[in-house]
Design an enzyme around this catalytic site. Structure first.
Site, PDB file in Angstrom:
ATOM      1  N   ASP A  58       0.842  -1.168   0.000  1.00 48.71           N
ATOM      2  CA  ASP A  58       0.000   0.000   0.000  1.00 48.71           C
ATOM      3  C   ASP A  58       0.895   1.240   0.000  1.00 48.71           C
ATOM      4  O   ASP A  58       1.770   1.376   0.850  1.00 48.71           O
ATOM      5  CB  ASP A  58      -0.845  -0.044   1.280  1.00 48.71           C
ATOM      6  CG  ASP A  58      -1.870   1.043   1.294  1.00 48.71           C
ATOM      7  OD1 ASP A  58      -2.333   1.407   0.210  1.00 48.71           O
ATOM      8  OD2 ASP A  58      -2.193   1.531   2.397  1.00 48.71           O
ATOM      9  N   THR A  91      -2.949   6.323  -3.385  1.00 51.19           N
ATOM     10  CA  THR A  91      -1.732   6.990  -2.952  1.00 51.19           C
ATOM     11  C   THR A  91      -0.606   6.782  -3.956  1.00 51.19           C
ATOM     12  O   THR A  91       0.063   7.724  -4.363  1.00 51.19           O
ATOM     13  CB  THR A  91      -1.272   6.429  -1.595  1.00 51.19           C
ATOM     14  OG1 THR A  91      -2.406   6.057  -0.861  1.00 51.19           O
ATOM     15  CG2 THR A  91      -0.471   7.427  -0.850  1.00 51.19           C
ATOM     16  N   THR A  92      -0.418   5.528  -4.320  1.00 57.41           N
ATOM     17  CA  THR A  92       0.665   5.217  -5.243  1.00 57.41           C
ATOM     18  C   THR A  92       0.450   5.948  -6.560  1.00 57.41           C
ATOM     19  O   THR A  92       1.365   6.565  -7.105  1.00 57.41           O
ATOM     20  CB  THR A  92       0.728   3.703  -5.495  1.00 57.41           C
ATOM     21  OG1 THR A  92       0.682   3.041  -4.243  1.00 57.41           O
ATOM     22  CG2 THR A  92       1.981   3.327  -6.220  1.00 57.41           C
ATOM     23  N   ASP A 396      -8.875  -0.599   2.745  1.00 53.06           N
ATOM     24  CA  ASP A 396      -8.993  -0.093   1.377  1.00 53.06           C
ATOM     25  C   ASP A 396     -10.227  -0.676   0.693  1.00 53.06           C
ATOM     26  O   ASP A 396     -10.936   0.026  -0.016  1.00 53.06           O
ATOM     27  CB  ASP A 396      -7.729  -0.437   0.577  1.00 53.06           C
ATOM     28  CG  ASP A 396      -6.555   0.422   1.004  1.00 53.06           C
ATOM     29  OD1 ASP A 396      -6.785   1.399   1.727  1.00 53.06           O
ATOM     30  OD2 ASP A 396      -5.418   0.112   0.613  1.00 53.06           O
TER      31      ASP A 396
END
Lengths: 535, 859
Positions: A58, A91-92, A396
């Site tokens: 994550d 986020t990534t 998530d």
């Protein structure tokens, strides 16, 4: 350079240096995170200085675990973490998108273009893309009976990027059912009503959904039942312990008897409260073999526990505050703040309450409830890092399902949106933009492709081939994404690969903002930092 | 090349002439190597055989009382424990060779005598333990007519566990249910009595059978003691402060154990030295806590070891054994250690003893310690396989934190490497190691974990990650503003606190320590807010602790403004959330006592002083209360947490800002002519305190522990009482009320305590003469315990501290056009909020000094 005059120790970076520092930092962060992306990404194991292990795929967790020092990187990281707070995922993607924007800009700036122009182009492209997103999204109607298939596909898309397929599919069902369980019509979904509990025990595949509640503590009296069926549940926030009154300091008493008397009086009022609970129990359980469970947010001291145990009541103390809400939602009844006028209406019901002990840890399961509106995802795993990773994934997944319910729309995944948006920008938008801002739009459009590119790269495919074939299909009017196994274009709709609308929107709107800020930095000054540094 | 015949001859010659009590195999090897001038390592097995043969020929039977006594006296190197599972001979050889031959005589002799017997018996009965006939009642309970006694107890215990009949307060007490009541005829029973109660139900039937294991020898840990207990470093942001479970208790326990060992040894003789399950003494049963009343000896040793390992007590052991006349004050300390610590159990069933503590700090401040602690999950040497991902894996190692010498030794001791122990025999070597450790701590402490020898519960340590700030940036109220609320941080911290509170039957209160010189004060504010909401009636005592560096003046004006404002804001924000606030942290600790040399630049030094003072303060609420009117010879003046808080802050003045004074080490009670006694020697640890302020309304609680009457004579409780009341009688400035608590047990100085004592402090903390400013400093190796006194004082002497903050807030924050107005805005405070804070401070000032001009409209 005027700063130098004021403070000779100040460290000053001029425009080009500042820019290249920013670009390098963004690229560096991108490099770290990009292998994470997608179902073929790399999982990262972080071994800390003391040998403790964190496992993560994550971006959010990874960023938080990194000790970032570069100010630019910190800015990007904050944006990305905010992304996670707002939309629960992406986020990534945010980090690599920002990195790519900087990278693309670098090319143009090298050729002498002013960042300001690029930034203007970004702004235009961003608005256009957001507009395109509105048209591109696949609306789904979430009435009283949401389309489970869509929810399942969204959750699966998220979870498969975090966990291996079989486990991801198992969790998909769990998170979907959990969200549907707590969902109330016409109210926003409160994910806090899903308790996430973990036990270091058994294996990851033993993770399950408990319709009801799992509390991480047990009763503190040896005579209380460890397993009770057909239970009334009293959810209370009433202190059942002897509390010293304010004026109770030792020297206020003239003698020991006075003190004893004081203590006895205090004790009586606690006992009175306990007695009222017992009365209620007797009232509802008389003549049946039903049981009575008290779950209290405040403390219960041993004498009170004893009284309750003698009356056959199971009592738990110091429950989490949130569990008060959850209990009421799961079992029915209402949480009481006072034991005066207790009526049977305030009681909830559970078919089974039992305790599970692992070493010193006790877990109390409240199960077989009627019509639950709260539930527990019970994560199991052999070690802490596995549990932590599953927990991140579950969070998530829950967010993904919630987002879908609230967005009432999904976006085709597997890079389909990015390619489509890029084609739209290049083919449509650029024609309407005048002047050099066009190049900004172009840079933005190319930067979007970083998502399918990275997916391909992580899957070990040739990025150029993949992008060309995807572009080609799109130009022919087919909306396609990337098949991670073959590198061939696929239709995400058929494969069931869907992303969250709100996540994508957030990435598109946050990324360019931060990239623009970084591009417009003229000078970096560091001064006066080491004043209080330990010698 | 030397022939075996030659060797054999030489061995016999040598042994004939040597003192077997001192000679070990190793000595024999060395001697021979020296004599022959060759390396004999390949001949070791042969030599050992020769030695054994010699011993057997010399003492065929050696089985009288003298042996046992000798074994006991020779603790330094008695007995070797042969772990049941340990088949690795090489390891054992290490021990074996280091054992004085004399001690081996016994085992060898026994070996010789009993092996045949053993074989015989094994043929006859193939069951283990002593088979007994059970009484009808017991038969009914267990459902079988015969059983070994062990098994009976085991079954009984399983039953108790299944039904959870243990008293939750006291695991050793069993509350009988119907069935048990019928069987035992009592309502509740302690495990200690069970055996007795069972006796009438168990009728011996078959003769005891010998176990099949050879009894080699038994061994207690043979490492020179690392002294002491953990020291809490307060600079880090602790909540639920917990202090040392201390040495005395451990020693007490170990003492019990040793007693048991003696007893067992006698029993062993009756059983011909073989390993049958042995009945255990009551103390040992209680110690093991599993209720089994009979165990095989290796099993006992194993468990004891496990306990020792888990609790890092191993290093205390020899200290005690080495000094059979340990000061009795340590044994009868009259303190309840469980107030600040909890005992638990891991999933594998190992016992644990950990402080009730939640500690919050930023990531990367744990040094070589893992945030999960080491008790509940051992960190494997190799990263385990990944169970949750089938794709590729990349492993990122951050630089491994090296353990310092001290921690490394603790770690090694836990692993008990036999080869290492062999080297450890030489006493001088050990002293050297201790010296090295002390030395390395002096220069090498980077993290608070570097000198903490305590195991922490995995719930205890919380790291705030994702801050991306270091101490320099995280230095004001604004920086920490959102830390608590972001993500799941606050939730997580609350959960951890709840974990410890849930298991408490009677929560006395919460000691909350915070370094309020930086962003953590706003974290603390949020956390305290949550505590106040959740545990409304639990008193919180807040210590705001700083290290001297935070007082350093910066050259930058902006920074100074920021700091002054921060101090004012954080004090105003934190104080309403607790019942009692104690600011601790002087700009310099150099003047704290003429017997101490504290290096202000070393947080390690300052922490030690503060921790010692806080340790003393915690004594009143840790004293064993046997009854309201009871008198104890070791403690006096127990107060519970709430009473302390109420005494100090609940008086008519309602002042909740108190001053912490201490004297470390405390002078003689009577005082030498040249020196003032304890009262006059108390020095404030609270900054900005006015000296000699006359305050008719001040209230004090004074704690004196381990005071010395005069040279070499420890003062009794009543002597201290008399001396102090006399001192108060003579004092010019008398407080309105003073509560005195006395404990005879001094502060034990643990090994990792910094070297800060001057050369005139003696081993037991006596002050011999005036210290020489340039003397060589003494540390934990030379000073083993010191008397202490600490006092909390609610007095108007704290006024300067308060008014400084009020003034700063007004000047920099409230006044129109104030310099810090903008700054406060960036910290998220509106004007009204700032004025509220000003009012809070003004109210505190007014409480102490009604005459002061505190109208807030001074602008």
């Amino acid at each position: 350079m005027s700063v130098r005059i004021l403070n000779p120790n100040a460290e000053v970076l001029n425009k080009t240096e500042a820019l290249s520092m920013n670009i390098n930092a963004a690229k560096g962060l991108q490099d770290v995170l990009k292998t994470n992306l997608g179902p073929k990404g790399t999982i990262k194991m972080l071994v800390g200085g003391a040998g403790d292990i964190k496992l993560t795929k994550d971006g959010n967790t990874l960023l938080k675990e990194m000790q970032i020092q570069n100010p630019t990187a910190i800015m990007i990281a904050r944006t990305a973490v905010a992304q996670d707070d707002i939309s629960g995922d992406g986020t990534t993607s945010t980090v690599i998108f920002i990195g790519e924007l900087m990278k693309q800009s670098d090319r143009y700036i090298d050729e002498g273009m002013h960042p300001r122009v690029l930034v203007d182009g970004f702004e235009i492209a961003k608005r256009a893309t957001l507009q395109f997103l509105e048209n591109f999204k696949t609306p789904v109607v979430m009435g009283d009976q949401p389309d489970k298939e869509i929810l399942r596909m969204v959750a699966r898309t998220t979870l498969r990027t975090k966990l291996y397929e079989a486990l991801a599919d198992q969790l998909t069902e769990i998170v979907m059912n959990a969200v549907l369980c707590i969902r109330k019509p016409d109210e926003p979904v409160d994910l806090f009503m899903v308790e996430i509990m973990h036990m270091r025990h058994k294996f990851d595949v033993d993770t399950k959904l408990v319709e009801g509640l799992v509390l991480d503590h047990g009763s503190r009296h040896s005579d209380m039942k460890r397993r009770a069926e057909n239970c009334y549940i009293l959810t209370a926030n009433v202190s059942l312990e002897y509390e010293k009154s304010e004026v109770n300091a030792g020297f206020f008493y003239s003698n020991a008897e006075q003190r004893e008397a004081m203590v006895a009086a205090e004790r009586r009022s606690v006992d009175e409260r306990v007695r009222k609970i017992i009365e209620l129990k007797n009232k509802v359980c008389e003549g049946t073999d039903n049981n009575f469970v008290v779950i209290n947010q405040k403390g219960i001291d041993p004498p009170s526990l004893d009284l309750l145990a003698k009356a056959g009541i199971v009592a738990l103390r110091r429950a989490k505050r949130r569990n008060m809400e959850r209990l009421v939602l799961a079992c029915g009844g209402e949480a009481v703040n006072s034991v005066d006028d207790l009526t049977p209406d305030v009681l909830g019901w559970a078919g089974l309450v039992y305790e599970h002990v692992l070493g010193e840890e006790k877990y109390t399961f409240v199960e077989n409830v009627k019509n639950p509106h709260s539930c527990t995802i019970l994560i199991k795993g052999p070690n802490d890092h596995t549990i932590a990773q599953i927990k991140d994934a579950v969070r998530d997944g829950l967010r993904a399902v919630k987002n879908t319910l609230e967005d009432e729309a999904v976006i085709l995944g597997a890079g389909a949106f990015e390619v489509a948006a890029r084609q739209y920008l290049v083919n449509e938008v650029m024609k309407t933009v005048k002047g050099r801002a066009q190049l900004g739009v172009e840079a933005f459009a190319d930067a979007l492709l970083v998502i399918p590119k990275t997916l391909a790269e992580n899957a070990g495919l040739d990025t150029q081939d993949v992008i060309i074939s995807l572009k080609g299909e799109h130009d022919r009017g087919n909306v396609v994404g990337l098949n991670q196994h073959t590198g061939e274009p696929i239709d995400p709709l058929i494969e069931g690969i869907f992303d969250n609308y709100s996540v994508k929107r957030q990435i598109i709107s946050a990324g360019p903002v931060i990239a623009s800020q970084l591009l417009l930095v003229d000078e970096v000054i560091r001064a006066g930092r080491n004043m209080r540094k330990p010698s | 090349m030397v022939t075996e015949a030659e060797l054999a001859l030489k061995v016999h010659e040598f042994l004939q002439s040597s003192d077997l009590k001192k000679t070990t195999n190793n000595i024999v090897f060395k001697k021979l190597e020296a004599d022959f001038g060759v390396n004999l390592s390949d001949k070791k097995p042969f030599l050992r055989q020769q030695v054994d043969r010699f011993l057997q020929s010399q003492y065929p039977v050696s089985d009288d009382d003298d042996d046992d006594k000798l074994v006991l006296e020779g603790h330094g190197y008695d007995v070797v424990s042969d772990d049941d599972d340990d088949d690795d001979d090489d390891d054992d050889v290490g021990y074996y060779d280091a054992v004085p031959l004399f001690n081996k005589l016994k085992s060898v002799g026994k070996l010789d005598r009993h092996v045949p017997q053993n074989k015989e018996k094994t043929k006859r009965v193939c069951l283990s333990g002593k088979y007994c006939t059970l009484s009808p009642e017991l038969q009914k309970f267990l459902g079988v007519p015969h059983m070994t006694r062990t098994e009976v107890v085991k079954q009984l215990w399983t039953y108790v566990k299944d039904k959870s009949l243990q008293d939750p307060d006291d695991g050793t007490t069993i509350i009988c249910d119907e069935t048990l009541r019928d069987l035992l005829g009592v309502d509740s029973i302690t495990i200690l009595q069970i055996n007795k109660a069972l006796t009438k139900h168990i009728i011996p039937r078959v003769k005891p059978l010998k176990g099949d294991k050879l009894w080699k020898e038994e061994k207690e840990e043979d490492v020179k003691p690392l002294k002491g207990d953990k020291l809490k470093k307060q600079r880090k942001e602790d909540e639920v402060k917990s202090l040392s479970k201390d040495k005395q208790r451990k020693q007490g326990r170990e003492a019990d154990m040793c007693g048991d060992e003696t007893q067992e040894k006698r029993q062993r003789k009756v059983l011909s030295g073989f390993l049958a399950p042995l009945p255990l003494s009551d103390t040992l049963i209680r110690f093991l806590g599993t209720g089994e009343t009979a165990l095989t000896r290796p099993e006992v040793i194993k468990r004891v070891w496990k306990y020792i390992k888990n609790n890092r007590l191993q290093d205390e052991l020899l200290g005690l054994v080495g000094e059979p006349d340990t000061d009795p004050v340590f044994k009868n300390h009259g303190l309840n250690m469980d107030v600040l610590s909890r005992s638990g159990e891991t999933q594998e069933g190992a016992l644990t003893y950990t402080p009730r503590l939640v500690s919050v700090n930023y990531q990367g401040t744990l040094g070589s310690m893992s945030s999960g602690g080491t008790l509940y999950n051992q960190i494997p040497d190799l990263p385990p396989s990944v169970a949750t991902w089938r794709g590729s894996l990349s492993v990122q190692h951050s630089q491994r934190q090296r353990r310092n010498l001290f921690l490394q030794r603790l770690y090694d001791e836990e692993k008990i490497q036999p080869s290492g122990v062999e080297n450890g025999h030489a006493g001088s070597q050990d002293d050297n190691q201790d010296m090295n450790i002390v030395q390395s701590l002096e220069n090498d402490v980077h993290f608070w974990t570097d000198f903490s020898k305590v195991h922490y519960h995995p719930q205890s340590i919380y790291e705030v990650n994702g801050l991306w700030m270091d101490g320099q940036e995280f230095n004001n109220y604004g920086a920490g503003k959102d830390v608590f609320s972001e993500g799941f941080r606050g939730e997580e911290m609350n959960e951890r606190l709840r974990f410890f509170l849930e298991e408490c039957d009677h929560i006395q209160g919460i000691q909350f320590l915070v370094d309020d010189s930086g962003g953590f004060s706003s974290v603390a504010e949020n956390f305290l807010q949550n505590i106040a909401d959740e545990y409304a009636n639990t008193p919180v005592m807040l210590f705001t602790v700083r290290d001297p560096r935070s007082h350093m003046c910066s050259t930058s004006r902006k920074r100074n403004i920021s700091r002054d404002l921060h101090d004012a804001v954080s004090f105003a924000k934190l104080s309403p959330l607790c019942k009692l606030i104690v600011p601790v942290g002087l700009p310099s600790l150099g003047t704290i006592s003429s017997y101490l040399r504290v290096n202000d630049a070393k947080p390690y030094h300052c922490s030690a002083v503060y921790a010692a003072a806080l340790h003393s303060l915690s004594l009143p609420f840790r004293m064993d209360l046997s009854g309201p009117a009871s008198t104890s010879s070791s403690t006096y003046g127990a107060l519970d947490f709430n009473e302390i808080v109420q005494t100090l802050s609940g008086q008519n003045r309602q002042n909740m800002v108190t001053i912490l004074d201490t004297t470390i080490p405390a002078p003689y009670l009577t005082g030498k002519p040249s020196e003032e006694p304890i009262l006059g020697n108390l020095q404030p640890l609270t900054p900005e305190v006015s000296e000699g302020a006359e305050d008719m309304h001040s209230v004090e609680t004074l704690v004196i522990n381990g005071a010395l009457q005069s040279e070499g004579h420890r003062a009794s409780v009543s002597e201290v009482q008399q001396a102090i009341s006399a001192a108060y009688g003579q004092a010019v400035l008398r407080p309105r009320f003073c509560h005195l608590s006395v404990a005879t047990c001094p502060l034990p100085i643990p090994l990792p305590f910094p070297t800060i004592f001057s050369d005139t402090v003696s081993q037991s903390g006596q002050l011999l003469g005036t210290p020489n400013p340039d003397c060589v400093l003494k540390g934990s190796l030379d000073v083993h315990s010191i008397p202490m006194a600490a006092r909390l004082r609610s007095s108007s002497a704290v006024l300067p501290f308060l008014s400084n903050r009020l003034e700063n807030l007004r000047k920099l924050g409230i006044q129109r056009g104030a310099l810090g107005g903008e700054l406060l805005k960036t910290w998220g405070f509106g004007r009204e909020e700032v004025e509220d804070m000003g009012e809070t401070l003004a109210k505190m000032v007014r409480a102490l000094d009604p005459s002061s001009d505190t109208s807030s409209d001074s602008d």
